[in-house]
Design a protein around this motif. Structure first.
Motif, short mmCIF file in Angstrom:
data_model
loop_
_atom_site.label_atom_id
_atom_site.label_comp_id
_atom_site.label_asym_id
_atom_site.label_seq_id
_atom_site.Cartn_x
_atom_site.Cartn_y
_atom_site.Cartn_z
N THR A 210 0.84 -1.19 0.00
CA THR A 210 0.00 0.00 0.00
C THR A 210 0.88 1.25 0.00
OG1 THR A 210 -0.13 0.04 2.42
CG2 THR A 210 -1.82 -1.20 1.25
N TYR A 211 0.33 2.35 -0.46
CA TYR A 211 1.08 3.60 -0.48
C TYR A 211 0.10 4.76 -0.34
CZ TYR A 211 -0.31 3.81 -5.42
OH TYR A 211 -1.03 3.84 -6.60
N SER A 212 0.67 5.87 0.15
CA SER A 212 -0.16 7.05 0.38
C SER A 212 0.70 8.29 0.22
CB SER A 212 -0.78 7.02 1.78
OG SER A 212 -1.50 8.21 2.04
N LEU A 213 0.17 9.28 -0.45
CA LEU A 213 0.82 10.57 -0.62
C LEU A 213 -0.28 11.62 -0.69
CD1 LEU A 213 3.69 11.76 -0.93
CD2 LEU A 213 3.32 11.72 -3.39
N GLN A 214 -0.80 11.97 0.47
CA GLN A 214 -1.98 12.82 0.53
C GLN A 214 -1.66 14.30 0.72
OE1 GLN A 214 -4.50 11.23 3.58
NE2 GLN A 214 -4.89 9.32 2.50
N GLU A 215 -0.48 14.60 1.28
CA GLU A 215 -0.19 15.99 1.62
C GLU A 215 0.79 16.61 0.64
OE1 GLU A 215 0.69 16.75 5.67
OE2 GLU A 215 -0.51 15.06 6.40
N LYS A 216 0.62 17.93 0.48
CA LYS A 216 1.52 18.67 -0.39
C LYS A 216 2.86 18.89 0.30
CE LYS A 216 -1.78 21.32 -3.18
NZ LYS A 216 -2.17 22.70 -3.60
N PRO A 217 3.92 19.05 -0.48
CA PRO A 217 5.21 19.36 0.13
C PRO A 217 5.19 20.73 0.81
CG PRO A 217 5.48 18.63 -2.15
CD PRO A 217 4.03 18.88 -1.95
N ILE A 218 6.00 20.86 1.83
CA ILE A 218 6.19 22.14 2.52
C ILE A 218 7.61 22.62 2.23
CG2 ILE A 218 6.28 23.30 4.75
CD1 ILE A 218 4.24 21.30 5.77
N ILE A 219 7.70 23.83 1.68
CA ILE A 219 9.00 24.39 1.31
C ILE A 219 9.45 25.35 2.40
CG2 ILE A 219 10.27 25.72 -0.42
CD1 ILE A 219 8.20 24.81 -2.48
N THR A 220 10.70 25.20 2.82
CA THR A 220 11.30 26.09 3.81
C THR A 220 12.56 26.71 3.22
OG1 THR A 220 10.48 24.66 5.58
CG2 THR A 220 12.16 26.27 6.16
N VAL A 221 12.51 28.02 3.02
CA VAL A 221 13.66 28.74 2.47
C VAL A 221 13.44 30.23 2.74
CG1 VAL A 221 12.72 29.10 0.16
CG2 VAL A 221 15.20 28.93 0.46
N GLN A 222 14.52 30.98 2.88
CA GLN A 222 14.35 32.42 3.03
C GLN A 222 13.81 33.01 1.73
OE1 GLN A 222 18.65 32.84 3.91
NE2 GLN A 222 18.64 34.47 2.38
N LYS A 223 12.86 33.89 1.88
CA LYS A 223 12.15 34.39 0.71
C LYS A 223 13.02 35.34 -0.11
CE LYS A 223 7.77 36.53 -0.64
NZ LYS A 223 7.37 35.44 -1.51
N CYS A 235 12.53 20.85 1.58
CA CYS A 235 11.19 20.44 1.15
C CYS A 235 10.83 19.18 1.93
CB CYS A 235 11.16 20.19 -0.36
SG CYS A 235 9.59 19.52 -0.94
N SER A 236 9.71 19.16 2.60
CA SER A 236 9.32 18.01 3.41
C SER A 236 7.89 17.60 3.08
CB SER A 236 9.45 18.32 4.91
OG SER A 236 8.61 19.39 5.26
N VAL A 237 7.68 16.28 3.13
CA VAL A 237 6.35 15.70 2.90
C VAL A 237 6.03 14.83 4.10
CG1 VAL A 237 4.93 14.25 1.43
CG2 VAL A 237 6.65 15.73 0.40
N ALA A 238 4.88 15.08 4.71
CA ALA A 238 4.47 14.33 5.89
C ALA A 238 3.54 13.20 5.49
CB ALA A 238 3.79 15.25 6.90
N GLY A 267 6.99 9.15 9.44
CA GLY A 267 6.70 9.03 8.02
C GLY A 267 7.00 10.27 7.21
N THR A 268 7.72 11.22 7.79
CA THR A 268 8.06 12.45 7.06
C THR A 268 9.35 12.25 6.28
OG1 THR A 268 6.98 13.85 8.70
CG2 THR A 268 8.64 14.90 7.30
N VAL A 269 9.34 12.73 5.04
CA VAL A 269 10.52 12.69 4.19
C VAL A 269 10.94 14.13 3.93
CG1 VAL A 269 11.46 11.96 1.97
CG2 VAL A 269 9.77 10.53 3.13
#
Length: 645
Positions: A210-223, A235-238, A267-269
């Motif tokens: 089974t697999y799941s990828l329900q959430e969008k990536p979160i980007i962390t960087v100075q603007k 970039c992290s995906v929970a 389960g966060t990458v």
């Protein structure tokens, strides 16, 4: 053959037993139903009381018949998919028959059982599980089970009508995948329930992931990123499952960057990329992160702004000014604003990129948008130097700024203040303290403090004779100022002086005033230690006391104690109280003593008066009167003896 003879003997015993136990039955089939693999032979048996008058009738081909004393057996070849009934018939004569039927049904185990299910299942998604059973018969005895691990999750049983041949059966089940299905085995099984016999044929297992990828990536960087620098973007995906199969890609603009992916808890990458920013055209760029897992993908993007730090050129019209003079500051941004791409979020294409403001001594005084600014101000503060700062900033983000500072020297006449030169200077006698009086001014003024020709500034004061009023003068090229300073010495109380209004010995009933005085600064406080039970009245500051009516309880020692913050001192006074009789005796004794003293004085004076008389005296007559008339006459020298008084 031995096996067959053994079976026939066994059937004989069984049939004999049944015939004997059932006297009313003359013929009976051993089995009412027989399931036989299609194309095979089978023995069909019945018991009978007259084996020779008993026969089997069937449309199936009989290959062999055997009889015993009370049984009949026939071997038939099953090659018909239709159900076949075999009759064991006993002929009783007179067209009377006894029949006992046996139904023979041909069956075929499935040649194959298959399951159709993807091996990778997205969680919370419905999938079709398809089972097929090939070449099975009879269909009405078939059940298809779908299993998950050891559990049956769905089942289908087939019913009539009877199908006279092999057939392929199928079953479809819709199943919603979940996280718990990961690594589970799914299979189909075909079950033929043939009377007391159960025949099962299973498909191969399908192990699903089974697999799941329900959430969008979160980007962390100075603007906001300065051009020519390197920054870290994350970039992290929970809740991606399985996390080891999640793949992350990052792009800035259209340029792909390398991403280092690690697994975190829960389960966060997380992917980390180093962005090396070198652009000719500056401005807003898209930073994109994409996550992929098997057939799934999610995407997120954010804007980053690539900028260069403003370069500032700044100058003052004068570097040194007098107080209240004017100065002009001029400031420019030397960057080229055309290096920036037009911002799609800004409606005005001619909008300024930079802004400027000028601060005087930390206070913002003028601000303008654009690449140049001028400001004229007055040096109105008494401070040796003023920091004049020009700050250039990006209008889109005021935190992106650069500054240049110029220092303006301000000159002004001297001025005394309480902090630099107190009007009152206090020291403790005996303790070293440096007298200090300074004045503000630029250039730095010289300060002199004098009293009666004595200079005190910078001198260590110790004794009270240095107290007094001093005149302090501050002087520089811009002017002269004078201030009066009072120098005061503080010291501990001196030894007190105790005085009384009469003699230290007084009669009972009289009054007495005792006064104490001590020199000290601050002025000392007074306290007394007096005889027990002595009643006195103190002055408000307790420096004196009054004994209104003297009594024997007032007799004793009176101690005056003086005290201030620097110490204390004390002095004692004895007071004697006597009664009236004692006073008379004292007076008499005093008069007698006085008379005795006068007599003694008289005698002493008479003695010295007598001793001091001078002249020549004839002592012969005296001696003659004192000597007898007889004897020798003394010499002339003796007669002429003189005495001086």
């Amino acid at each position: 053959m031995r096996t067959c003879h053994s079976l026939l003997a066994l059937f004989t015993v069984i049939l004999a037993y049944q015939v004997q136990s059932q006297d009313l039955m003359e013929v009976k089939a051993l089995s009412s139903h027989l399931f036989v693999p299609y194309g095979e032979d089978v023995w069909v048996n019945c018991s009978t009381t007259f084996a020779n008058e008993t026969v089997y009738k069937s449309r199936l081909k009989k290959n062999e018949t055997q009889r015993g004393p009370n049984w009949l057996a026939v071997k038939v070849h099953v090659d018909d998919w239709e159900n076949s009934t075999l009759y064991c018939i006993l002929d009783k004569g007179n067209n009377q028959h006894i029949l006992s039927p046996t139904i023979v049904m041909a069956y075929a185990l499935p040649s194959n059982v298959t399951i159709d299910l993807p091996t990778k299942l997205e969680e919370e998604t419905q999938y079709k599980i398809s089972c097929k059973v090939y070449d099975v018969a009879p269909l009405e005895y078939l059940t298809i089970n779908i299993t998950r691990g050891e559990d049956v999750i769905d089942s289908k049983s087939f019913e009539g009508p009877h199908v006279a041949n092999k057939t392929t059966a199928s079953h479809i089940y819709y199943y919603t995948a979940g996280r718990s299905d990961n690594s589970m085995n799914f299979s189909c099984e075909a079950i033929l329930q043939l009377g007391p016999l159960t025949k099962t044929v299973k498909s191969s297992n399908i192990t699903v992931q089974t697999y799941s990828l329900q959430e969008k990536p979160i980007i962390t960087v100075q603007k906001w990123i300065e051009n020519g620098t390197s920054v870290t973007a994350k970039c992290s995906v929970a809740n991606g499952f399985p996390p080891e199969d999640v793949d992350l890609n990052m792009l800035i603009g259209d340029t792909k960057v390398d991403v280092n992916t690690v697994q975190k808890g829960g389960g966060t990458v997380e992917g980390t990329a180093q962005l090396n920013i070198t652009y000719i055209k500056l401005g807003r760029k898209d930073l994109t992160c994409e996550s992929h897992l098997f057939t799934l993908s999610t995407r997120n993007a954010m804007d980053v702004f690539i900028y260069e730090l403003p370069t500032v050129s700044f100058a003052l019209s004068r570097d040194i000014v007098d107080l209240e003079e004017n100065v002009t500051a001029e400031c420019n941004v030397t960057n080229n604003p055309e290096t920036y791409d037009p911002d799609p979020e800004t409606s005005d294409p001619d909008a300024e990129t930079y802004g400027l403001f000028i601060s005087v001594d930390g206070k913002e005084e003028k601000m303008e948008q654009g690449s140049m600014i001028t400001h004229t101000f007055t040096a109105s503060r008494r401070t040796r130097s003023l920091d004049i700062m020009c700050t250039a900033y990006m209008i889109a983000n005021k935190n992106i700024s650069n500054s240049s500072t110029q220092t303006l020297e301000v000159q002004y006449p001297p001025e005394f203040s309480e902090s630099l030169c107190p009007s009152t200077f206090v020291f403790v006698e005996g303790k070293k303290k440096i007298f200090s009086c300074d004045a503000s001014g630029n250039p730095t003024p010289t300060v002199e403090c004098n009293a009666d020709g004595n200079s005190i500034n910078g001198v260590a004061v110790r004794t009270r004779d240095m107290s007094g009023i001093y005149t302090c003068q501050a002087k520089n090229q811009k002017g002269i100022v004078v201030k009066i300073v009072t120098v005061t010495a503080e010291y501990a109380p001196m030894s007190p002086t105790v005085t009384i209004s009469t003699n230290v010995t007084i009669r009972t009933g009289n009054s007495l005033n005792i006064t104490c005085h001590s020199d000290g600064f601050p002025a000392p406080m007074y306290s007394w230690r007096i005889p027990n039970d002595a009643e006195v009245t103190y002055s408000p500051d307790k420096s004196s006391m009054i004994i209104h009516t003297a009594a024997r309880t007032h007799n004793g020692t009176y101690t005056c104690v003086t005290k201030n913050v620097h110490g204390q001192s004390e002095a004692m006074q004895e007071v004697t109280i006597v009664s009236d009789i004692i006073n008379i005796a004292v007076i008499v004794c005093s008069v007698v003593g006085l008379l005795v003293s006068l007599v003694i004085v008289f005698l002493v004076c008479h003695y010295f008066w007598k001793k001091n008389r001078k002249g020549v005296y004839n002592l012969l007559g005296i001696e003659r009167r004192q000597s007898p008339q007889k004897g020798k006459i003394k010499s002339e020298s003796s007669v002429n003896k003189t005495s001086s008084v």
